[in-house]
Write an enzyme that holds these catalytic residues in place. Structure first.
Site, PDB file in Angstrom:
ATOM      1  N   GLU A 118       4.121   1.937  -0.386  1.00 30.34           N
ATOM      2  CA  GLU A 118       5.137   2.078  -1.703  1.00 30.34           C
ATOM      3  C   GLU A 118       4.065   1.968  -2.952  1.00 30.34           C
ATOM      4  OE1 GLU A 118       7.638   3.078  -1.213  1.00 30.34           O
ATOM      5  OE2 GLU A 118       9.254   1.748  -0.225  1.00 30.34           O
ATOM      6  N   GLN A 157       0.077   6.014  19.964  1.00 31.07           N
ATOM      7  CA  GLN A 157       0.334   6.675  18.644  1.00 31.07           C
ATOM      8  C   GLN A 157      -0.717   7.195  18.340  1.00 31.07           C
ATOM      9  OE1 GLN A 157      -0.680   3.516  19.406  1.00 31.07           O
ATOM     10  NE2 GLN A 157      -1.954   2.319  18.183  1.00 31.07           N
ATOM     11  N   THR A 158      -0.683   8.390  17.384  1.00 32.25           N
ATOM     12  CA  THR A 158      -1.362   9.417  17.113  1.00 32.25           C
ATOM     13  C   THR A 158      -2.191   9.451  15.465  1.00 32.25           C
ATOM     14  OG1 THR A 158      -0.081  11.040  16.412  1.00 32.25           O
ATOM     15  CG2 THR A 158      -0.666  10.936  18.642  1.00 32.25           C
ATOM     16  N   PRO A 188       2.667   3.194  11.936  1.00 27.64           N
ATOM     17  CA  PRO A 188       2.994   4.652  12.293  1.00 27.64           C
ATOM     18  C   PRO A 188       2.826   4.871  13.800  1.00 27.64           C
ATOM     19  CG  PRO A 188       1.816   4.414  10.039  1.00 27.64           C
ATOM     20  CD  PRO A 188       1.636   3.264  10.719  1.00 27.64           C
ATOM     21  N   LYS A 227       1.355   3.332  -3.397  1.00 32.29           N
ATOM     22  CA  LYS A 227       0.874   4.683  -3.392  1.00 32.29           C
ATOM     23  C   LYS A 227       2.032   5.609  -4.010  1.00 32.29           C
ATOM     24  CE  LYS A 227      -3.578   4.340  -2.418  1.00 32.29           C
ATOM     25  NZ  LYS A 227      -4.793   4.701  -3.311  1.00 32.29           N
ATOM     26  N   TYR A 287       0.782  -1.282  -0.055  1.00 27.29           N
ATOM     27  CA  TYR A 287      -0.095   0.230  -0.072  1.00 27.29           C
ATOM     28  C   TYR A 287       1.062   1.341  -0.032  1.00 27.29           C
ATOM     29  CZ  TYR A 287      -3.819   2.918   1.451  1.00 27.29           C
ATOM     30  OH  TYR A 287      -4.760   4.108   1.505  1.00 27.29           O
TER      31      TYR A 287
HETATM   32  N1  LIG Z   1     -10.455   6.141   3.922  1.00 23.74           N
HETATM   33  C1  LIG Z   1      -9.174   6.601   4.370  1.00 23.74           C
HETATM   34  O1  LIG Z   1      -8.793   7.042   5.529  1.00 23.74           O
HETATM   35  C2  LIG Z   1      -8.227   6.827   3.386  1.00 23.74           C
HETATM   36  C3  LIG Z   1      -6.988   7.586   3.818  1.00 23.74           C
HETATM   37  C4  LIG Z   1      -6.077   7.779   2.557  1.00 23.74           C
HETATM   38  C5  LIG Z   1      -6.084   7.334   1.319  1.00 23.74           C
HETATM   39  N2  LIG Z   1      -7.321   6.702   1.255  1.00 23.74           N
HETATM   40  C6  LIG Z   1      -7.601   6.298  -0.206  1.00 23.74           C
HETATM   41  O2  LIG Z   1      -8.895   6.902  -0.796  1.00 23.74           O
HETATM   42  C7  LIG Z   1      -9.315   5.783  -1.572  1.00 23.74           C
HETATM   43  C8  LIG Z   1     -10.827   5.415  -1.105  1.00 23.74           C
HETATM   44  O3  LIG Z   1     -10.754   4.837   0.071  1.00 23.74           O
HETATM   45  P1  LIG Z   1     -12.063   4.156   0.973  1.00 23.74           P
HETATM   46  O4  LIG Z   1     -11.565   4.401   2.126  1.00 23.74           O
HETATM   47  O5  LIG Z   1     -13.228   4.730   0.206  1.00 23.74           O
HETATM   48  O6  LIG Z   1     -11.706   2.755   0.630  1.00 23.74           O
HETATM   49  P2  LIG Z   1     -12.964   1.539   0.260  1.00 23.74           P
HETATM   50  O7  LIG Z   1     -12.119   0.398   0.276  1.00 23.74           O
HETATM   51  O8  LIG Z   1     -14.195   1.897   0.856  1.00 23.74           O
HETATM   52  O9  LIG Z   1     -12.934   1.913  -1.395  1.00 23.74           O
HETATM   53  C9  LIG Z   1     -12.158   1.349  -2.223  1.00 23.74           C
HETATM   54  C10 LIG Z   1     -13.066   1.114  -3.455  1.00 23.74           C
HETATM   55  O10 LIG Z   1     -11.978   0.510  -4.634  1.00 23.74           O
HETATM   56  C11 LIG Z   1     -12.602  -0.662  -4.902  1.00 23.74           C
HETATM   57  N3  LIG Z   1     -11.556  -1.349  -5.666  1.00 23.74           N
HETATM   58  C12 LIG Z   1     -10.522  -1.996  -4.762  1.00 23.74           C
HETATM   59  N4  LIG Z   1      -9.658  -2.559  -5.816  1.00 23.74           N
HETATM   60  C13 LIG Z   1      -9.905  -2.170  -7.065  1.00 23.74           C
HETATM   61  C14 LIG Z   1      -9.606  -2.641  -8.438  1.00 23.74           C
HETATM   62  N5  LIG Z   1      -8.612  -3.542  -8.853  1.00 23.74           N
HETATM   63  N6  LIG Z   1     -10.242  -2.355  -9.260  1.00 23.74           N
HETATM   64  C15 LIG Z   1     -11.491  -1.562  -9.133  1.00 23.74           C
HETATM   65  N7  LIG Z   1     -12.020  -1.267  -8.048  1.00 23.74           N
HETATM   66  C16 LIG Z   1     -11.334  -1.581  -6.923  1.00 23.74           C
HETATM   67  C17 LIG Z   1     -13.094  -1.481  -3.925  1.00 23.74           C
HETATM   68  O11 LIG Z   1     -14.147  -2.400  -4.227  1.00 23.74           O
HETATM   69  C18 LIG Z   1     -13.895  -0.265  -3.126  1.00 23.74           C
HETATM   70  O12 LIG Z   1     -15.171   0.055  -3.911  1.00 23.74           O
HETATM   71  C19 LIG Z   1      -8.394   4.715  -1.700  1.00 23.74           C
HETATM   72  O13 LIG Z   1      -7.520   4.842  -2.773  1.00 23.74           O
HETATM   73  C20 LIG Z   1      -7.551   4.843  -0.337  1.00 23.74           C
HETATM   74  O14 LIG Z   1      -6.117   4.376  -0.480  1.00 23.74           O
HETATM   75  C21 LIG Z   1      -8.346   6.639   1.956  1.00 23.74           C
HETATM   76  O1  LIG Z   2      -5.052   8.061   6.612  1.00 21.78           O
HETATM   77  C1  LIG Z   2      -4.233   7.411   5.870  1.00 21.78           C
HETATM   78  O2  LIG Z   2      -3.310   7.569   5.146  1.00 21.78           O
HETATM   79  C2  LIG Z   2      -4.305   5.724   6.207  1.00 21.78           C
HETATM   80  O3  LIG Z   2      -5.132   5.580   7.335  1.00 21.78           O
HETATM   81  C3  LIG Z   2      -5.823   4.403   7.451  1.00 21.78           C
HETATM   82  O4  LIG Z   2      -4.495   3.594   7.946  1.00 21.78           O
HETATM   83  P1  LIG Z   2      -4.166   3.529   9.512  1.00 21.78           P
HETATM   84  O5  LIG Z   2      -3.893   4.863  10.202  1.00 21.78           O
HETATM   85  O6  LIG Z   2      -3.276   2.270   9.840  1.00 21.78           O
HETATM   86  O7  LIG Z   2      -5.587   2.993   9.956  1.00 21.78           O
HETATM   87  P2  LIG Z   2      -6.353   2.311  11.040  1.00 21.78           P
HETATM   88  O8  LIG Z   2      -6.209   0.798  10.658  1.00 21.78           O
HETATM   89  O9  LIG Z   2      -7.672   2.804  11.468  1.00 21.78           O
HETATM   90  O10 LIG Z   2      -5.223   2.212  12.368  1.00 21.78           O
HETATM   91  C4  LIG Z   2      -5.189   3.652  13.120  1.00 21.78           C
HETATM   92  C5  LIG Z   2      -4.495   3.174  14.430  1.00 21.78           C
HETATM   93  O11 LIG Z   2      -5.229   2.946  15.134  1.00 21.78           O
HETATM   94  C6  LIG Z   2      -4.837   1.233  15.579  1.00 21.78           C
HETATM   95  N1  LIG Z   2      -6.154   0.637  16.010  1.00 21.78           N
HETATM   96  C7  LIG Z   2      -6.584   0.073  14.871  1.00 21.78           C
HETATM   97  C8  LIG Z   2      -7.804  -0.649  15.037  1.00 21.78           C
HETATM   98  C9  LIG Z   2      -8.248  -1.020  16.457  1.00 21.78           C
HETATM   99  O12 LIG Z   2      -9.166  -1.686  16.709  1.00 21.78           O
HETATM  100  N2  LIG Z   2      -7.438  -0.473  17.246  1.00 21.78           N
HETATM  101  C10 LIG Z   2      -6.568   0.384  17.243  1.00 21.78           C
HETATM  102  O13 LIG Z   2      -5.859   0.744  18.104  1.00 21.78           O
HETATM  103  C11 LIG Z   2      -3.871   1.163  14.859  1.00 21.78           C
HETATM  104  O14 LIG Z   2      -2.854   0.382  15.408  1.00 21.78           O
HETATM  105  C12 LIG Z   2      -3.383   2.517  14.228  1.00 21.78           C
HETATM  106  O15 LIG Z   2      -2.264   2.692  15.298  1.00 21.78           O
HETATM  107  C13 LIG Z   2      -6.224   3.765   6.494  1.00 21.78           C
HETATM  108  O16 LIG Z   2      -6.550   2.409   6.907  1.00 21.78           O
HETATM  109  C14 LIG Z   2      -5.365   3.851   5.261  1.00 21.78           C
HETATM  110  O17 LIG Z   2      -6.145   3.235   4.082  1.00 21.78           O
HETATM  111  C15 LIG Z   2      -5.209   5.199   5.083  1.00 21.78           C
HETATM  112  O18 LIG Z   2      -4.121   5.251   3.746  1.00 21.78           O
END
Ligand SMILES: NC(=O)c1ccc[n+]([C@@H]2O[C@H](COP(=O)([O-])OP(=O)(O)OC[C@H]3O[C@@H](n4cnc5c(N)ncnc54)[C@H](O)[C@@H]3O)[C@@H](O)[C@H]2O)c1
Ligand SMILES: O=C(O)[C@H]1O[C@H](OP(=O)(O)OP(=O)(O)OC[C@H]2O[C@@H](n3ccc(=O)[nH]c3=O)[C@H](O)[C@@H]2O)[C@H](O)[C@@H](O)[C@@H]1O
Length: 346
Positions: free
Chosen positions: A178, A240-241, A303, A180, A176
């Protein structure tokens, strides 16, 4: 002509964008703007579709393989004359005539992207190449939803767009993180080599209604656990934040970026920073004060801190988040109560 906001070098792109398809002015196309949203059946994507469809000049096409998304998130648009849903995996080429591409397709929850890391990196690399090839072919502007994970376990805090990050190239999150980073590289190479109009958003943790209830992310986990009467699982160390952005603010930021004239990358997130223990305490107070909190094991390469510097978003997009965590969590609680069949507290 787009200017590059990255690394402070605001040089104007030398090459002109590719000539749009002559079909664009064809009498067959009634709507003014044809927009492709990859991953539009997902959490952020479906809220983005809702917002784009509010504009009657927009025609929206969603391409999604439903790996983590659901048709249910788009049910109000299926059959609408300005909306089309295609079941498509973007690791395979897609040919559609469009003017803008919001490229969101990628599994976002660590549980899901770690479940199939090869598929995840293919989606980020081959999927982004396919979308860039489409954008070049039809002369579309393309926006990539990148992530704060490109900063890895950041040694600079808060994170500015100029920071190059601290990423493990061979860890369990690398598919994820790398993936991105390569997607961003591809975006800029098509921009410099072919004059493509690109936009890059570095999205920070986003939450809100329609998150998958059991997709393992912290906000959805805590709310579902509290509503089910289970203890809140704070993954060690708990100090962690993260910084949490409500989904409607996120969608507003993405549209401003697409409609603006900066390539990015631009951080889009809420600078309100909380430890995981603080988040658990807030959810406990909000939903079920009697609930217990337990410290559980974490996963590798998590992180330790994350907070966006949103100076660029403010200055270049005129954007900043409006909804605080304490305002957004109740909205998500209401959605989860409905979906879990848990009645409102007396
Ligand atoms: N939600 C967050 O906190 C967060 C943070 C940082 C970045 N993003 C990015 O924002 C975007 C949307 O995130 P989200 O939270 O809505 O995630 P999500 O998993 O709800 O949505 C991702 C969508 O992409 C579709 N998908 C996955 N692989 C695919 C493929 N190979 N072909 C076609 N469709 C595919 C999934 O079915 C899903 O509908 C992603 O690119 C994610 O990396 C999200
Ligand atoms: O904002 C982002 O860029 C990233 O944020 C999240 O990644 P992450 O922060 O790891 O998201 P979580 O899985 O929600 O974890 C957040 C923190 O909560 C902690 N956590 C998670 C789940 C849980 O049940 N309890 C808990 O303490 C994890 O250890 C981590 O420190 C999303 O999953 C990524 O797709 C996204 O790219």
């Amino acid at each position: 002509m787009a200017t590059e906001a990255a690394n402070g070098n605001n040089h104007v792109v030398v090459k002109k964008p590719p000539t749009p398809s002559p079909l664009r002015n064809s009498k067959f196309f009634q709507s003014n703007l044809r927009i492709l949203v990859t991953g539009g059946a997902g959490f952020i994507g479906s809220h983005l579709v809702d917002k784009l469809m509010e504009n009657e000049k927009n025609e929206v096409i969603v391409a999604d393989n439903f790996f983590t998304g659901s048709k249910d998130n788009l049910k109000k648009w299926i059959g609408h004359p300005r909306f089309e849903l295609i079941r498509h995996d973007i690791t395979e080429p897609l040919l559609v005539e469009v003017d803008q591409i919001y490229h969101l397709a990628c599994p976002a929850s660590p549980i899901f992207y770690k479940h199939n890391p090869v598929k995840t990196i293919k989606t980020n690399v081959m999927g982004t190449m396919n979308m860039l090839g489409l954008a070049k072919r039809v002369g579309a502007r393309i926006l990539l939803t990148s992530t704060s994970e490109v900063y890895g376990d950041p040694l600079e805090h808060p994170q500015k767009e100029e920071y190059w990050g601290n990423v493990n190239p061979i860890g369990v999150r690398s598919c994820y993180d790398e993936g991105k980073r390569v997607a961003e590289t591809l975006m800029f190479d098509y921009h410099r080599q072919h004059g493509l109009e690109i936009r890059i958003a570095r999205i920070f943790n986003t939450y809100g209604p329609r998150m998958n209830i059991d997709d393992g992310r912290v906000v959805s986990n805590f709310i579902a656990q509290a509503l089910r009467g289970e203890s809140l699982t704070v993954q060690a160390p708990g100090t962690q934040t993260r910084s949490f952005c409500y989904v409607s603010d996120m969608v507003d930021g993405l549209i401003r970026l697409m409609e603006g004239d900066n390539t990015g990358p631009i951080n889009i997130g809420n600078p309100g920073e909380f430890t995981m223990m603080e988040l658990a305490e807030i959810v406990k107070e909000l939903i079920k004060p009697s609930i217990s909190i337990e410290i559980v094991e974490n996963t590798p390469d998590d992180p330790r801190q994350r907070k966006p510097d949103i100076t660029k978003a403010k200055q270049l997009l005129g954007w900043e988040p409006k909804i605080t965590l304490r305002q957004g969590l109740p909205l998500m609680e209401e959605d989860f109560r409905l979906r879990l069949g848990v009645p409102k507290k007396a």
